[in-house]
Design a protein around this motif. Sequence first.
Motif, mmCIF file in Angstrom:
data_model
loop_
_atom_site.group_PDB
_atom_site.id
_atom_site.type_symbol
_atom_site.label_atom_id
_atom_site.label_comp_id
_atom_site.label_asym_id
_atom_site.label_seq_id
_atom_site.Cartn_x
_atom_site.Cartn_y
_atom_site.Cartn_z
ATOM 1 N N TRP A 1 33.767 59.729 44.175
ATOM 2 C CA TRP A 1 35.045 60.003 43.500
ATOM 3 C C TRP A 1 35.604 58.660 43.033
ATOM 4 O O TRP A 1 36.096 57.879 43.840
ATOM 5 C CB TRP A 1 36.005 60.695 44.461
ATOM 6 N N ARG B 1 37.601 59.912 50.080
ATOM 7 C CA ARG B 1 37.179 60.163 48.693
ATOM 8 C C ARG B 1 36.491 61.521 48.559
ATOM 9 O O ARG B 1 36.664 62.222 47.561
ATOM 10 C CB ARG B 1 36.260 59.032 48.212
ATOM 11 N N ALA C 1 39.180 64.087 48.552
ATOM 12 C CA ALA C 1 39.875 64.097 47.260
ATOM 13 C C ALA C 1 39.038 64.803 46.204
ATOM 14 O O ALA C 1 39.559 65.567 45.384
ATOM 15 C CB ALA C 1 40.187 62.670 46.827
ATOM 16 N N VAL D 1 42.730 66.371 49.303
ATOM 17 C CA VAL D 1 43.603 65.208 49.403
ATOM 18 C C VAL D 1 44.093 64.872 48.007
ATOM 19 O O VAL D 1 43.338 64.958 47.035
ATOM 20 C CB VAL D 1 42.848 63.999 50.018
ATOM 21 N N GLU D 2 45.369 64.528 47.905
ATOM 22 C CA GLU D 2 45.934 64.146 46.605
ATOM 23 C C GLU D 2 45.272 62.871 46.093
ATOM 24 O O GLU D 2 45.086 61.909 46.852
ATOM 25 C CB GLU D 2 47.435 63.915 46.729
ATOM 26 N N THR D 3 44.937 62.860 44.810
ATOM 27 C CA THR D 3 44.430 61.653 44.160
ATOM 28 C C THR D 3 45.590 60.966 43.450
ATOM 29 O O THR D 3 46.167 61.537 42.522
ATOM 30 C CB THR D 3 43.325 61.973 43.146
ATOM 31 N N LEU E 1 42.759 55.450 46.020
ATOM 32 C CA LEU E 1 42.703 56.232 47.250
ATOM 33 C C LEU E 1 42.489 55.348 48.475
ATOM 34 O O LEU E 1 42.889 55.706 49.585
ATOM 35 C CB LEU E 1 41.568 57.257 47.173
#
Length: 260
Positions: free
Chosen positions: A154, A211, A214, A219-221, A159
């Motif tokens: 990612w 990562r 995400a 998970v928020e990026t 992050l």
Amino acid sequence: MTAATAPTGALSPLLTRLAEERATGALLRDRGTLFLEDGRIVHAESPATPGLDVLLTAGGGLTRERWREAVDRAGARREVARFLVDSGGLAGGELEICHLAAIFDAAFFALSPGSGPSRFRRGATHWIGSLRPVPAEAVERETVRRRELLDAVWPYPLLDTAPVVPREAAPGQTVTLRQRALLHAADGVRTPAALAWALGRPAFHTLLDVRRLAAAGLVETPVEQAPRPSPADLPAWMTQAQPPDVALLRRLRDALEASL
């Protein structure tokens, strides 16, 4: 040998030179320190990563009391590792595995871009003592591989330093026990480094887990904010204050009142 003659692509020309010279000492950088013995890396540490003590005690293989005893009794002799094994406090294989994990983990950050200038303290040794040395070339190669792996999973480096903000799993989405533990510890304030310390895990593996989460939408990026243009970058007509057209404002007011 000068930095200019170092192999192309070397992460640290000074480390390459020290390895070729079979030097012994500590290579200090802003984000970590590599300890060399005869040109090979025998230990590494970084403020960004949990130390060997955390890795050993978090998994339950060693108590904190036993670790402190080893440091107190053998630290001055630079033989903490040998004391742990000889006293029966830890199996040699388990210690080597955790020690290698600590070396590669700390080296990833110590050799990161922007880690500042390198300094070498010749003859310096670490109190942990000598375990299995690792060739400097192997450490650099693994560091590069890890960088590429993060971006392949990612490609959002923000992050790695931003607070980890969990998201709800989609219906039917699978979450592993390891991922669940990380998401449970993520409170929207802790960064991946803080989570690594809290969970007693290697920092790089935590970056990789974040990562992957995400990429899965768990998970928020964080979005990188575009820099605001400075007044010097804007056209003159946008920065020059214009006097209000009072007559126009009055006509608009009269039109609004007439329509009421």
